[in-house]
Design a protein around this motif. Structure first.
Motif, PDB file in Angstrom:
ATOM      1  N   THR A   1       3.409 -29.611   7.098  1.00 14.25           N
ATOM      2  CA  THR A   1       4.697 -29.400   7.462  1.00 14.25           C
ATOM      3  C   THR A   1       5.632 -29.583   6.693  1.00 14.25           C
TER       4      THR A   1
ATOM      5  N   ASN B   1      10.133 -23.808  13.749  1.00 14.60           N
ATOM      6  CA  ASN B   1       9.277 -23.403  14.693  1.00 14.60           C
ATOM      7  C   ASN B   1      10.111 -23.269  16.102  1.00 14.60           C
TER       8      ASN B   1
ATOM      9  N   GLU C   1      10.477 -31.483   6.307  1.00 11.65           N
ATOM     10  CA  GLU C   1       9.734 -31.599   7.910  1.00 11.65           C
ATOM     11  C   GLU C   1      10.367 -31.159   8.889  1.00 11.65           C
TER      12      GLU C   1
ATOM     13  N   ARG D   1       5.453 -26.614   4.209  1.00 11.67           N
ATOM     14  CA  ARG D   1       6.195 -25.339   4.641  1.00 11.67           C
ATOM     15  C   ARG D   1       7.311 -25.216   4.866  1.00 11.67           C
TER      16      ARG D   1
ATOM     17  N   GLU E   1      10.952 -27.363   9.104  1.00 16.22           N
ATOM     18  CA  GLU E   1       9.817 -26.646   9.482  1.00 16.22           C
ATOM     19  C   GLU E   1       9.728 -26.922  10.927  1.00 16.22           C
ATOM     20  N   LEU E   2      10.066 -28.012  11.634  1.00 14.11           N
ATOM     21  CA  LEU E   2      10.093 -27.991  12.948  1.00 14.11           C
ATOM     22  C   LEU E   2      10.947 -27.315  13.897  1.00 14.11           C
TER      23      LEU E   2
END
Length: 98
Positions: A13, A52, A45, A16, A48-49
Motif C-alpha cells: 500500500t 481507492n 499509505e 502504491r 493510496e487508501l
C-alpha cells in the motif's frame, strides 16, 4: 540498509501510494523515491487508501456519492500538500531521510 531491503520493508500500500504521488507530483519524483521517512510512508499509505476510496465512490450509485467524492478529493488534495511540504523541507535541509 540496502535499497532492496528498504523497498521490501515498505508495504504494498505504501509503495502504491508513493507511485501515485510520484505520478501526481512529478517535480518531486526523485525526492519521493529516495525518502524512507516513516512519516512520509504514512502519507503514501493514506494517499493510496484515499485514492481507492475515491475510485469506489466515483463508481457508486449511492445517494451520498457526491458528498463522499468531495470529501475524498479534499483528503487527497490535503495529502498531496503534506507530501509537497515534506519534500520542500527535505530540500531545505539537504536530506531525503529526515
Amino acid at each position: 540498509m540496502s535499497k532492496l531491503v528498504e523497498a521490501l520493508a515498505m508495504t504494498l500500500t505504501q509503495r502504491r501510494g508513493r507511485a501515485r504521488l510520484m505520478l501526481r507530483l512529478p517535480h518531486w519524483r526523485v525526492a519521493f523515491d529516495q525518502s524512507r521517512d516513516p512519516a512520509f510512508l504514512d502519507i503514501c499509505e493514506a494517499y493510496e487508501l484515499t485514492c481507492n476510496g475515491l475510485e469506489f465512490w466515483r463508481s457508486s450509485d449511492a445517494p451520498t456519492r457526491s458528498e463522499r467524492i468531495a470529501e475524498y478529493h479534499e483528503l487527497a488534495t490535503s495529502l498531496e500538500l503534506d507530501a509537497e511540504a515534506m519534500a520542500t523541507a527535505w530540500t531545505k535541509i539537504g536530506e531525503h531521510d529526515c
